[in-house]
Design an enzyme around this catalytic site. Sequence first.
Site, PDB file in Angstrom:
ATOM      1  N   HIS A   1     -15.297  -6.604  -1.896  1.00  0.00           N
ATOM      2  CA  HIS A   1     -15.384  -7.993  -2.332  1.00  0.00           C
ATOM      3  C   HIS A   1     -16.506  -8.765  -1.662  1.00  0.00           C
ATOM      4  CE1 HIS A   1     -11.484  -6.646  -3.586  1.00  0.00           C
ATOM      5  NE2 HIS A   1     -11.089  -6.549  -2.332  1.00  0.00           N
TER       6      HIS A   1
ATOM      7  N   TYR B   1       0.796  -1.230   0.000  1.00  0.00           N
ATOM      8  CA  TYR B   1       0.000   0.000   0.000  1.00  0.00           C
ATOM      9  C   TYR B   1       0.827   1.278   0.000  1.00  0.00           C
ATOM     10  CZ  TYR B   1      -3.649  -3.333   1.154  1.00  0.00           C
ATOM     11  OH  TYR B   1      -4.511  -4.396   1.128  1.00  0.00           O
TER      12      TYR B   1
ATOM     13  N   ARG C   1      -9.886 -11.300  -4.003  1.00  0.00           N
ATOM     14  CA  ARG C   1      -9.940  -9.851  -4.225  1.00  0.00           C
ATOM     15  C   ARG C   1     -10.305  -9.490  -5.669  1.00  0.00           C
ATOM     16  NH1 ARG C   1      -7.578  -7.512   0.347  1.00  0.00           N
ATOM     17  NH2 ARG C   1      -6.061  -8.861   1.387  1.00  0.00           N
TER      18      ARG C   1
ATOM     19  N   HIS D   1      -8.867   1.545  -5.654  1.00  0.00           N
ATOM     20  CA  HIS D   1      -8.071   0.672  -4.788  1.00  0.00           C
ATOM     21  C   HIS D   1      -6.614   1.070  -4.951  1.00  0.00           C
ATOM     22  CE1 HIS D   1     -11.221  -2.040  -3.490  1.00  0.00           C
ATOM     23  NE2 HIS D   1     -11.689  -1.976  -4.729  1.00  0.00           N
ATOM     24  N   VAL D   2      -5.905   1.208  -3.846  1.00  0.00           N
ATOM     25  CA  VAL D   2      -4.504   1.604  -3.869  1.00  0.00           C
ATOM     26  C   VAL D   2      -3.661   0.536  -4.562  1.00  0.00           C
ATOM     27  CG1 VAL D   2      -2.504   2.163  -2.417  1.00  0.00           C
ATOM     28  CG2 VAL D   2      -4.778   3.038  -1.799  1.00  0.00           C
TER      29      VAL D   2
END
EC number: 4.2.1.10
Length: 151
Positions: free
Chosen positions: A82, A24, A113, A102-103
Amino acid sequence: MPQTVYVLNGPNLNLLGLREPEIYGHATLADVERLCAETAARFGLVADCRQSNREGELIDFIHDAHASKAVGIILNAGGYSHTSVALHDALVAVRIPTVEVHVSNIHARESFRHHSFTAKAAFASLCGFGIDGYRLAISGLAAKIGASAQA
């Protein structure tokens, strides 16, 4: 009065910068919120940034966006992307243009995912750009709603 974009961050995003930085990155949620405020301002918009680790509170934020006549939603629902039909249904119900962010690249990670309920309620989905995905999402949303960059 400037138009508002809600930037909603879900579970564990309060730990950005600390949690798995190899996935991240090192940017914090405060960095994300600053980036969103600056990007929104470029288009004459205001970013209302909120974070919750609770699904029901995220749904309440979506309802708040509708009640306040927000022009768009940027949503990083984290793991709820999800699993949450309820978040999907809330987005569909309010009919506000939404971009999912989403990062990390969710498609290059674990198979659980790869599916996103919230993406199906969004007009666009961005993943894998790090926190720059938020800037791209706000820019794309601005184009969608006809907001031009301010000089």
